[in-house]
Each structure stands twice: as C-alpha cells, then as structure tokens.
Write an enzyme that holds these catalytic residues in place. Structure first.
Site, short mmCIF file in Angstrom:
data_model
loop_
_atom_site.label_atom_id
_atom_site.label_comp_id
_atom_site.label_asym_id
_atom_site.label_seq_id
_atom_site.Cartn_x
_atom_site.Cartn_y
_atom_site.Cartn_z
N TYR A 180 -4.24 -1.30 1.99
CA TYR A 180 -2.87 -1.88 1.96
C TYR A 180 -3.58 -2.90 1.59
CZ TYR A 180 2.10 -3.89 2.63
OH TYR A 180 2.84 -3.87 2.41
N LYS A 189 1.32 -10.60 2.30
CA LYS A 189 2.34 -10.51 3.23
C LYS A 189 2.48 -11.10 5.09
CE LYS A 189 4.90 -6.49 2.50
NZ LYS A 189 6.64 -7.39 1.79
O1 0WD Z 1 6.74 1.40 3.89
C1 0WD Z 1 7.41 0.91 3.21
N1 0WD Z 1 8.44 1.64 1.55
C2 0WD Z 1 7.52 -0.46 3.73
C3 0WD Z 1 7.98 -1.56 2.50
C4 0WD Z 1 7.47 -0.83 4.76
C5 0WD Z 1 7.68 -2.34 5.15
C6 0WD Z 1 7.37 -3.74 4.05
N2 0WD Z 1 7.90 -2.66 2.67
C7 0WD Z 1 8.35 -3.84 1.50
C8 0WD Z 1 8.11 -3.84 0.45
O2 0WD Z 1 6.30 -4.43 0.37
C9 0WD Z 1 9.00 -4.81 -0.56
O3 0WD Z 1 8.67 -6.24 -0.17
O4 0WD Z 1 9.61 -3.60 1.62
C10 0WD Z 1 10.06 -4.39 -0.13
C11 0WD Z 1 11.04 -2.94 -0.06
O5 0WD Z 1 9.80 -2.15 -1.67
P1 0WD Z 1 10.45 -0.12 -1.02
O6 0WD Z 1 11.47 -0.30 -0.69
O7 0WD Z 1 8.93 -0.02 -0.48
O8 0WD Z 1 10.09 -0.36 -2.61
P2 0WD Z 1 10.52 -0.51 -3.88
O9 0WD Z 1 11.74 0.68 -3.92
O10 0WD Z 1 9.64 -0.04 -4.92
O11 0WD Z 1 11.10 -1.38 -4.79
C12 0WD Z 1 10.44 -2.60 -4.88
C13 0WD Z 1 11.16 -3.12 -6.04
C14 0WD Z 1 10.56 -3.40 -6.92
O12 0WD Z 1 11.00 -1.97 -7.50
P3 0WD Z 1 9.67 -1.82 -8.66
O13 0WD Z 1 10.11 0.00 -8.80
O14 0WD Z 1 9.54 -2.46 -10.29
O15 0WD Z 1 8.15 -1.80 -8.24
O16 0WD Z 1 11.03 -4.61 -5.73
C15 0WD Z 1 11.19 -5.57 -6.91
C16 0WD Z 1 11.45 -4.07 -8.21
O17 0WD Z 1 12.86 -3.95 -8.22
N3 0WD Z 1 10.14 -5.88 -8.03
C17 0WD Z 1 10.29 -7.15 -8.77
N4 0WD Z 1 11.77 -7.66 -8.58
C18 0WD Z 1 12.21 -9.06 -9.30
N5 0WD Z 1 11.30 -9.11 -9.90
C19 0WD Z 1 9.46 -7.47 -9.40
C20 0WD Z 1 9.97 -9.07 -10.25
N6 0WD Z 1 8.97 -9.03 -10.81
N7 0WD Z 1 8.45 -7.19 -9.26
C21 0WD Z 1 9.04 -6.17 -8.25
#
Ligand code: 0WD
Length: 256
Positions: A157, A164
């Site tokens: 990580y 985080k």
């Molecule tokens: O296991 C997991 N999935 C966990 C996720 C466990 C614990 C926490 N999290 C957190 C992540 O660290 C994140 O903070 O949850 C949050 C959401 O993540 P997610 O739902 O797992 O991931 P995802 O569906 O990929 O969404 C993250 C999104 C990005 O998607 P892309 O495809 O671009 O990576 O964050 C957004 C974007 O929609 N993002 C941004 N939004 C605005 N401006 C930017 C940016 N510059 N960069 C990324």
C-alpha cells in the site's frame, strides 16, 4: 424521519458501477436525496450519466471537477452554487497513486510519486471542503474514504498508506475548523473491495483473502456496507459525531 428528500448531496469519485462512490449514491438515492456527480475527466461524463439513469431520482446533475486543478474546483462549486443554491452534504471518494508506487518497497517512492498521491488523495479534501462549506448554508455533513494502511503498514500500500495517514489528520483538522458552522466531517475506513483503484494495489487478492479468513465477521465488506454507513454519516442519524474514523471492515482493524 430518515428521508433525505429535498436534500442535495455532491458525490465525487464515481468511475464505474464498482466504485465505492456509486455504493454511496445508490443508498442516498434510496433515501430520496437529489444527487450531484462530479467527474475528474471528460471521458467519465458519459458513463457517470448512464449509471445515474438507473437511479430512482432522475434529476441528477453532473459537473467536471479535476481536484488537481484549483480553477476546475472553483468552477465546479461556483456552478453548483448557482444551479442548486445550498447543499446538505458531500462524499469525497477520490484517491490516486502511480501504479509503480503501489508495489515493492516504500523506500523507493519518488518525490513526484509522493506529491502526486498526497495532492489527489489528501490535499483534495482541503480544497473541496473549503468550497463546499460555503454552499452548506444550513449545516452540513462530509464523508471521506480512508484505509487501514494509513494507520499501520500494509504490504504494497506504500505511498497511498502515507497519503491516507495525511487524509485522516486532514479530516480531523477540518472537523475543528468547520464544526462551528454545524458542519460535520468523518471518514469511513473501508475494508478491501474490488474496484478500479484496488486493481492498482499489488497483490490485492491476498489482502482480500486475509479479511475473509481472519476478520471477526469472516467476510469481505461490500459497496452496500459502505453505502449504508455513509448514509448514517451523511444524515442526522450521526448527529454529534465529527472527526471520527469508522471502520467498515468486518472488524479486521481490531486484530493485532
Ligand atoms: O478496497 C478499496 N477499494 C478501498 C478504497 C478500501 C478503502 C478505501 N478506498 C478508497 C480509495 O482510496 C478512494 O479514496 O475509496 C475511495 C474510492 O475508491 P474506489 O471506489 O475503490 O475506486 P474507483 O472506482 O477507481 O474511484 C476512484 C476515483 C477515480 O477513478 P479513476 O478511474 O480516475 O482512478 O477517484 C477519482 C476518479 O473518479 N479521481 C479523481 N477525481 C477528481 N480529480 C481524480 C482527480 N484528479 N483522480 C482520481
């Protein structure tokens, strides 16, 4: 009254139907809320709009907001203010790190990789909260998503764990600033869930397997679990709670 009817929430970070942000959107929609989606990049507009068509409430709004760009954030929140006036809450579900920094050893993190992860994953909460609180004219609720890797070392990580840790502290300092305006901010520390972002984390499968085998509840958490807890934190059910990190992780974090 658990209904969110007549209340508007901003959801940041829906990339696809697996996104944790989408789990939150579905729960708020069930409760009757009006939703505003922000997307990082033009190419996400269409998929986000298509997903939103599946919601009960068909009046969602969509705005471009790249959190690495102050003008983009200004523009998004100014337009949201003009279009809807006041908002009740916001879900910040945004993180990013270079894939190469999510494997091997943390010690090899480059300056650029370190700054990028902190910029998008932690500073963005400051930048967004500062704009959003102006629209929370009748108090408000903010939730962000964090992970255990910010509290202790989780293999692979790496720099995202350090980001985080910064996000967690950022959330607490913000809680202190905005509390006097009756705005609360909390974090959900989610257990591992297979999403686009999770794909970037080296050996994610073994992190998932570990929770299924060892966590008190012996199962992985779901998008719906995160959504339900976000509903709690984004509604009056959690009145009196701010600056808190709630672990939605099947109890994994209590293990040594
Ligand atoms: O296991 C997991 N999935 C966990 C996720 C466990 C614990 C926490 N999290 C957190 C992540 O660290 C994140 O903070 O949850 C949050 C959401 O993540 P997610 O739902 O797992 O991931 P995802 O569906 O990929 O969404 C993250 C999104 C990005 O998607 P892309 O495809 O671009 O990576 O964050 C957004 C974007 O929609 N993002 C941004 N939004 C605005 N401006 C930017 C940016 N510059 N960069 C990324």
């Amino acid at each position: 009254n658990f209904s969110l009817e007549g209340k508007t929430y901003v959801i940041m970070g829906v990339a696809n139907k697996r996104s944790l942000a989408w789990g939150i959107a579905k729960t708020l929609d069930e409760a009757g809320a009006d939703l505003i989606f922000t997307y990082a990049n033009e190419r996400f507009e269409k998929p986000v709009r298509q997903l939103a068509e599946t919601l009960k409430n068909k009046n969602s709004r969509f705005y471009l907001c790249d959190v690495t760009n102050d003008e983009s954030i200004d523009q998004a929140f100014e337009t949201i203010g003009e279009d809807v006036g006041s908002i009740a809450g916001l879900a910040h579900c945004i993180a990013f790190a270079d894939k190469n920094d999510l494997k091997g050893e943390f010690i090899d993190t480059s300056r650029d990789g370190y700054l990028l992860a902190h910029n998008i994953s932690a500073y963005s909460l400051v930048a967004v909260t500062r704009r959003a609180e102006k629209l929370m004219t009748d108090g408000g609720k903010i939730v962000t998503l964090t992970y255990l890797g910010g509290e202790r070392v989780v293999q692979n990580y790496n720099v995202m764990g350090v980001a985080k840790a910064s996000l967690d502290a950022t959330m607490k300092y913000l809680a202190n600033d905005i509390g006097k305006k009756n705005i609360r901010i909390n974090a959900i520390s989610a257990g591992p869930i297979r999403t686009l972002s999770a794909k970037g984390v080296g050996d994610f499968n073994s992190i998932l397997k570990d929770i299924e085998e060892k966590a008190p509840l012996r199962k992985a958490v779901t998008q719906e679990d995160v959504g339900a807890n976000a509903y709690y934190l984004l509604s009056d059910l959690s009145n009196g709670v701010t600056g808190e990190i709630i672990h939605v992780d099947s109890g994994y974090s209590i293990l040594g």
